[in-house]
Scaffold this active site. Structure first.
Site, PDB file in Angstrom:
ATOM      1  N   SER A  83       1.054  -1.260   0.122  1.00  0.00           N
ATOM      2  CA  SER A  83      -0.149  -0.118   0.054  1.00  0.00           C
ATOM      3  C   SER A  83       1.046   1.258  -0.104  1.00  0.00           C
ATOM      4  O   SER A  83       0.398   2.286  -0.557  1.00  0.00           O
ATOM      5  CB  SER A  83      -0.909  -0.032   1.174  1.00  0.00           C
ATOM      6  OG  SER A  83      -1.789  -1.212   1.157  1.00  0.00           O
ATOM      7  N   ASN A  84       1.951   1.098   0.739  1.00  0.00           N
ATOM      8  CA  ASN A  84       2.849   2.543   0.798  1.00  0.00           C
ATOM      9  C   ASN A  84       3.736   2.358  -0.652  1.00  0.00           C
ATOM     10  O   ASN A  84       4.324   3.555  -0.656  1.00  0.00           O
ATOM     11  CB  ASN A  84       3.753   2.427   1.968  1.00  0.00           C
ATOM     12  CG  ASN A  84       2.863   2.425   3.173  1.00  0.00           C
ATOM     13  OD1 ASN A  84       2.516   3.394   3.643  1.00  0.00           O
ATOM     14  ND2 ASN A  84       2.580   1.489   4.074  1.00  0.00           N
ATOM     15  N   TYR A 174      -3.365 -10.624   2.952  1.00  0.00           N
ATOM     16  CA  TYR A 174      -2.998  -9.008   3.205  1.00  0.00           C
ATOM     17  C   TYR A 174      -4.602  -8.596   3.604  1.00  0.00           C
ATOM     18  O   TYR A 174      -5.048  -8.225   2.818  1.00  0.00           O
ATOM     19  CB  TYR A 174      -2.330  -8.296   2.129  1.00  0.00           C
ATOM     20  CG  TYR A 174      -2.240  -6.907   2.620  1.00  0.00           C
ATOM     21  CD1 TYR A 174      -2.051  -6.355   3.825  1.00  0.00           C
ATOM     22  CD2 TYR A 174      -1.442  -6.118   1.318  1.00  0.00           C
ATOM     23  CE1 TYR A 174      -1.713  -4.992   4.176  1.00  0.00           C
ATOM     24  CE2 TYR A 174      -1.538  -4.740   1.568  1.00  0.00           C
ATOM     25  CZ  TYR A 174      -1.267  -4.332   2.993  1.00  0.00           C
ATOM     26  OH  TYR A 174      -1.094  -2.920   3.150  1.00  0.00           O
ATOM     27  N   LYS A 202      -0.304 -10.634   6.779  1.00  0.00           N
ATOM     28  CA  LYS A 202      -0.279  -9.372   7.180  1.00  0.00           C
ATOM     29  C   LYS A 202      -1.363  -8.583   7.423  1.00  0.00           C
ATOM     30  O   LYS A 202      -2.167  -8.341   6.737  1.00  0.00           O
ATOM     31  CB  LYS A 202       0.587  -8.646   6.101  1.00  0.00           C
ATOM     32  CG  LYS A 202       0.873  -7.165   6.467  1.00  0.00           C
ATOM     33  CD  LYS A 202       0.901  -6.140   5.518  1.00  0.00           C
ATOM     34  CE  LYS A 202       1.316  -4.733   6.083  1.00  0.00           C
ATOM     35  NZ  LYS A 202       1.521  -3.759   5.030  1.00  0.00           N
ATOM     36  N   SER A 204      -3.207  -5.631   9.119  1.00  0.00           N
ATOM     37  CA  SER A 204      -2.888  -4.177   9.373  1.00  0.00           C
ATOM     38  C   SER A 204      -4.106  -3.462  10.289  1.00  0.00           C
ATOM     39  O   SER A 204      -4.084  -2.329  10.340  1.00  0.00           O
ATOM     40  CB  SER A 204      -2.625  -3.489   8.077  1.00  0.00           C
ATOM     41  OG  SER A 204      -1.706  -3.809   7.640  1.00  0.00           O
ATOM     42  N   GLY A 228       1.031  -5.580  10.627  1.00  0.00           N
ATOM     43  CA  GLY A 228       0.805  -4.520   9.538  1.00  0.00           C
ATOM     44  C   GLY A 228       1.344  -3.213  10.055  1.00  0.00           C
ATOM     45  O   GLY A 228       1.111  -2.288   9.072  1.00  0.00           O
ATOM     46  N   VAL A 245       5.611  -5.812   9.048  1.00  0.00           N
ATOM     47  CA  VAL A 245       5.611  -5.034   7.657  1.00  0.00           C
ATOM     48  C   VAL A 245       5.129  -3.683   7.998  1.00  0.00           C
ATOM     49  O   VAL A 245       4.095  -3.454   8.199  1.00  0.00           O
ATOM     50  CB  VAL A 245       4.913  -5.522   6.656  1.00  0.00           C
ATOM     51  CG1 VAL A 245       4.864  -4.847   5.545  1.00  0.00           C
ATOM     52  CG2 VAL A 245       5.171  -7.112   6.404  1.00  0.00           C
TER      53      VAL A 245
END
Length: 333
Positions: A83-84, A174, A202, A204, A228, A245
């Site tokens: 996403s980043n 994710y 992951k 988040s 996350g 992450v």
């Protein structure tokens, strides 16, 4: 423009010399011991920010510079196209080329996780295969969400099972509800953990109860849970997570690796003090100011941040000052 052979040669010895991730279980915790995973994800992974030029083209020269600096930090590996990394704003050819470039700069004992989640199962499989061919070790597959009302537990289990079956590399689930509006249901996670090619998640969302339950319910499987975000990393380790992450690792990678080390060594007081200093900066570069804030913070620590792709807008001068104050107040600037 590809990552130069010169850079690849210079990075490999430095990264190869980094210590391997410590054992996943932290001293002092009563989490039942598990057999060693087939692919150990224990440690810190920065989800790489994608550098853009002033004309918003992918700037591979600046990527080289960031990778060179990351070589001195004991990351377990890197995440490309998270996403980043402004993944939704990259064309298919850019996604493949970016992963190829990062892979060429990494020795084989450093893991490369690559985002390959698309809205359809077919497109996800096709991109996952392309990521494998580009050199990714693990495919990071975000939940499809455009038709989120139809994304039932059964639909998501079917989607990920098809991807897991077809993928030539292991798959990491994710769940990022802040972006997708969709939490991967616990029942789906527990079911998918039994798939031989799905090795973890992951998460988040920041719900520590949920993360602890995931660890507990999948303890008999070859399945790992990754935090996350840096804001709840210590708490995640306390309930049995394997690694993290963390967007903040793009700017404060050494600090995140130190927190990882302290937790694994059972040095909980020191870990708690460090975690406290990371909470506000992490919130600032995630929920508060997002990717533009992350890229601005990277510049203060010697990395290239640069512009985001439109429609993501740069921070205003007032926002930059607020961001700087947040890092300064916690002793980072």
């Amino acid at each position: 423009m590809a990552v130069s052979a010169r850079l690849a040669s210079s990075l490999r010895p430095a990264l190869a010399a980094l210590p391997r991730a410590a054992p996943r279980h932290c001293r002092g915790l009563s989490t039942p011991q598990r057999s060693e995973p087939s692919l150990d994800l224990g440690g810190i992974f920065p989800p790489l920010a994608t550098p853009f030029s002033p004309t918003q083209e992918v700037d591979y020269a600046q990527l080289e510079g960031n990778l060179r600096r990351y070589a001195s930090i004991p990351f377990r590996g890197l995440v490309a196209l998270g996403s980043n990394g402004e993944y939704p704003y990259l064309a298919a050819r850019e996604r493949v080329e970016l992963v190829s470039c990062v892979r060429r700069a990494l020795p084989r004992d450093r893991l490369l996780l690559a985002g390959s989640g698309c809205e359809s199962t077919q497109a996800t499989i096709e991109l996952t295969v392309s990521m494998a061919e580009a050199g990714a070790d693990v495919a990071l597959v975000v939940t499809p969400c455009y038709y989120r009302g139809a994304m039932t537990t059964a639909a998501l289990i079917h989607h990920y099972t098809e991807v897991g079956d077809a993928s030539p590399i292991p798959v990491l689930l994710y769940s990022v509800p802040a972006n997708t509006g969709l939490d991967l249901p616990m029942e789906a996670v527990i079911t998918l953990a039994q798939h031989p090619n799905i090795i973890g998640i992951k998460d988040s969302g920041g719900d520590i109860t949920r993360m602890g339950l995931m660890v507990h319910k999948t303890r008999k499987e070859d399945f790992q849970v990754l935090a996350g975000s840096a804001g709840f990393l210590l708490a995640s380790y306390a309930v049995g997570a394997s690694g993290g992450v963390c967007a903040l690792a793009n700017a404060l990678g050494d600090a995140l690796c130190q927190l990882d080390h302290l937790c694994r060594a059972g040095q909980w007081q020191e870990a708690r003090e460090l975690q406290h200093r990371l909470i506000e900066p992490n919130t600032a570069v995630t929920r508060r100011f997002g990717i533009p804030g992350l890229k601005k913070a990277m510049e203060w620590f010697g990395y290239y941040g640069g512009p985001c792709r439109a429609p993501l807008a740069p921070l205003s001068p007032a926002q930059v000052e607020e961001l700087r104050s947040t890092f300064s107040a916690n002793g980072w600037l």
